[in-house]
Structure formats: structure tokens, C-alpha cells
Design an enzyme around this catalytic site. Sequence first.
Site, PDB file in Angstrom:
ATOM      1  N   TYR A  43      70.223  36.489  26.307  1.00  0.00           N
ATOM      2  CA  TYR A  43      69.345  35.359  26.006  1.00  0.00           C
ATOM      3  C   TYR A  43      70.213  34.120  25.777  1.00  0.00           C
ATOM      4  O   TYR A  43      70.844  33.969  24.733  1.00  0.00           O
ATOM      5  CB  TYR A  43      68.495  35.621  24.762  1.00  0.00           C
ATOM      6  CG  TYR A  43      67.419  36.667  24.912  1.00  0.00           C
ATOM      7  CD1 TYR A  43      67.062  37.188  26.154  1.00  0.00           C
ATOM      8  CD2 TYR A  43      66.738  37.142  23.795  1.00  0.00           C
ATOM      9  CE1 TYR A  43      66.071  38.149  26.275  1.00  0.00           C
ATOM     10  CE2 TYR A  43      65.739  38.102  23.908  1.00  0.00           C
ATOM     11  CZ  TYR A  43      65.415  38.600  25.151  1.00  0.00           C
ATOM     12  OH  TYR A  43      64.422  39.555  25.260  1.00  0.00           O
ATOM     13  N   LEU A  92      50.838  37.937  24.077  1.00  0.00           N
ATOM     14  CA  LEU A  92      49.995  36.793  24.432  1.00  0.00           C
ATOM     15  C   LEU A  92      50.257  36.343  25.864  1.00  0.00           C
ATOM     16  O   LEU A  92      49.863  35.250  26.257  1.00  0.00           O
ATOM     17  CB  LEU A  92      50.232  35.637  23.459  1.00  0.00           C
ATOM     18  CG  LEU A  92      49.900  35.945  21.989  1.00  0.00           C
ATOM     19  CD1 LEU A  92      50.212  34.736  21.115  1.00  0.00           C
ATOM     20  CD2 LEU A  92      48.440  36.355  21.837  1.00  0.00           C
ATOM     21  N   ARG A  96      52.951  35.378  27.330  1.00  0.00           N
ATOM     22  CA  ARG A  96      53.746  34.135  27.331  1.00  0.00           C
ATOM     23  C   ARG A  96      52.893  32.897  27.069  1.00  0.00           C
ATOM     24  O   ARG A  96      53.117  31.838  27.628  1.00  0.00           O
ATOM     25  CB  ARG A  96      54.518  34.011  28.638  1.00  0.00           C
ATOM     26  CG  ARG A  96      55.525  35.137  28.817  1.00  0.00           C
ATOM     27  CD  ARG A  96      56.147  35.178  30.203  1.00  0.00           C
ATOM     28  NE  ARG A  96      57.105  36.272  30.272  1.00  0.00           N
ATOM     29  CZ  ARG A  96      56.774  37.550  30.483  1.00  0.00           C
ATOM     30  NH1 ARG A  96      55.502  37.874  30.650  1.00  0.00           N
ATOM     31  NH2 ARG A  96      57.690  38.489  30.513  1.00  0.00           N
ATOM     32  N   GLY A  97      51.891  33.079  26.240  1.00  0.00           N
ATOM     33  CA  GLY A  97      51.026  31.968  25.860  1.00  0.00           C
ATOM     34  C   GLY A  97      49.780  31.826  26.702  1.00  0.00           C
ATOM     35  O   GLY A  97      48.872  31.078  26.345  1.00  0.00           O
ATOM     36  N   SER A 149      46.826  32.904  24.698  1.00  0.00           N
ATOM     37  CA  SER A 149      46.941  32.528  23.283  1.00  0.00           C
ATOM     38  C   SER A 149      45.787  31.658  22.808  1.00  0.00           C
ATOM     39  O   SER A 149      45.584  31.477  21.606  1.00  0.00           O
ATOM     40  CB  SER A 149      48.249  31.765  23.056  1.00  0.00           C
ATOM     41  OG  SER A 149      48.214  30.510  23.735  1.00  0.00           O
TER      42      SER A 149
END
Length: 332
Positions: A57, A207, A209-210, A213
Site C-alpha cells: 500500500y 461498501l 469502495r463507496g 455507501s
Amino acid sequence: MRPRPDPAAPRLGPSALGLGAMGMSGAYGEADRAESVATVHAALDAGVTLIDTGDFYAMGHNELLLAEALRGRDRDSYQLSVKFGMLRGPGPDFGGHDCRPEAVKNFLAYSLTRLGTDHIDIYRPARLDPAVPIEETVGAIKEMIDAGYVRHLGLSEVDAATIRRAHAVQPVADLQIEYPLISRAIEAEVLPTLRELGIGLTAYGVLSRGLISGHWTAGHTAGPGDMRAVSPRFAAGNVEHNLSFVETLRRIAGAKGCTVAQLAIAWVAAQGDHIVPLVGARTRERLAEALPATALTLTEADLAEIEKAVPAGTARGDRYPSAFMSGLGVGN
């Protein structure tokens, strides 16, 4: 109604939620370092004990960030889940996988140093290396468990057969795999295998990646460095279709007195007591929204209504760009 998971299967740690830290290192565009550290602190203070990262990351940035955020905290008060094996270059490209035994130990040594700790609680290859038998990779992790550098073996994004092969070498504590309401391929074989073998599941991307959401809109454009700019599910034509489910979920959430995000997280948690949803919050605001999901009870009627609103397999677009799909143990 689909069969419910066996609630007797164990899960990693006491957390009802885990904190996924990837978004704090640029995966979704620029992140505020001070806010990221404050979010980690807020999660720990709220009782979240499982924190997930990967050594790739932002090429170690995420591990260094967590070392800063965790400094001074009792090491026994939290668990670190670390993925390894994805190769990166100095630019945005990925360069394949390396899960050879000597690479396992090398990656681990760097992670221990960057994180400022003497052990990793759960260590897992991020993807299956097609050039290395899983038994060899797991054998190296077992050596590190025996030496005290690792506490538990984990896996990530593998199929049921690979889980069984790994488990025969060293008991697998946990599988990490994407499992939101709109990505349910694991329900066919992977979830039954985990229940049978008593393996926990940390579900990332709860979610999507939104996308589900309740905060993403069809007109929203992903900014620089945001991986959603190349995600098929966020592509024009797909995103409008996928967001239509969100509006249906919004009505169900309103009747439950919760937000869409809370409903989506609670749905994942309701699939079994051995499942810990990973929430990729990178701000205290998003974390504060997610936390009440742990207290949200979904009845059988609620689950049936959600199932009717968002049947399995109805999302449009793959969950990763095509170049990455072949590295997954299961599909969408």
C-alpha cells in the site's frame, strides 16, 4: 431463503468491525495524514481492535503511517493483519506476485521494521502466486509462526480448494475477501468451506469502495490517484445501474432508522458470527457513521427484503479491472 451461516465458527479477535487502512495511503486520492492518524486513534478508542494493511500500500507508506498512529499503544490491545506478495514499481503499475518462501521472510522482515513491532498477528499472501505452490508459501509462514514473528496464518482472495490445501499445512485462522451485498460469488463454495473448517472471514469492500455507501452519485468523478476511475462498476453505464440499488436500500434503511452504509455493513455482519466487516474509513466522520452498524439487528424479514431489493449477481461491471480479475480465486 439462503441457508444462514453457522454462528459457531470463530473469528479473528474481539472486533465487531475491523479498520481497513488502504485508503489512508492514496488509493482513493489524496488523504490527510493527520486525519488518518486521528481516525486510527478514534477506532481504537471505540473498541476496534483489528487493523488491516498491506506492505505494498503506497510502497510501505501505509505501514509507516500505522506505526505512527499506534505508537504508545499497548501492543496487546490491537491486532495487525498484513498482506504481502504484490510487486510494485516506482510508478502506479503492479509487477505480479512473489510468494516464494525466501520472499515471504524478506517481506516480513521489512514489515516488522516499518510497523515498529516484533510480531504480526495475521500474515497473508495478498493473492495466490501461480508460480509457487500454496503449500510452499504457507510452509514459510508456518516457520515464522513457530519462530514467534507471526501469530496466525491468513489467506486472501483464494478459492475453496486453495483454502483446503493451505489448511492441511497450517491451520488457517482467517480468509480476507471482498464481500459486499453486490459481490457474492463466495457464497457458492468459499463460505461453506470456511464454516466447515472453522475459519473466520474478514470481509473487505463492504461498501463496494463507496458505491453502495449512500454518498456516491452518478455525476461524481473520481479524482487524481483514485482507483475508482478505472473500476468497471463505476464506469458510465454501469454506475447508474448499480446506484439504482442504493435508492432501494435507502428506503429500507430509512424504515430501520439507519443510513445506507450502516445497513450495508450490518448485512455483511449478519451473514455469520465468524465474519468481521472491514470498514475502509479514512476520516473520523466516516468511521463514526460505520460504528453504529454493529448494534443494528436485521431480522429475517429485513434480510429477505434486502435480498429481494438486491439479488445476487445483479451488479454491472467486474469488481476489478480485467487485468486483475484473473488473480482472484472467485469472481464477482
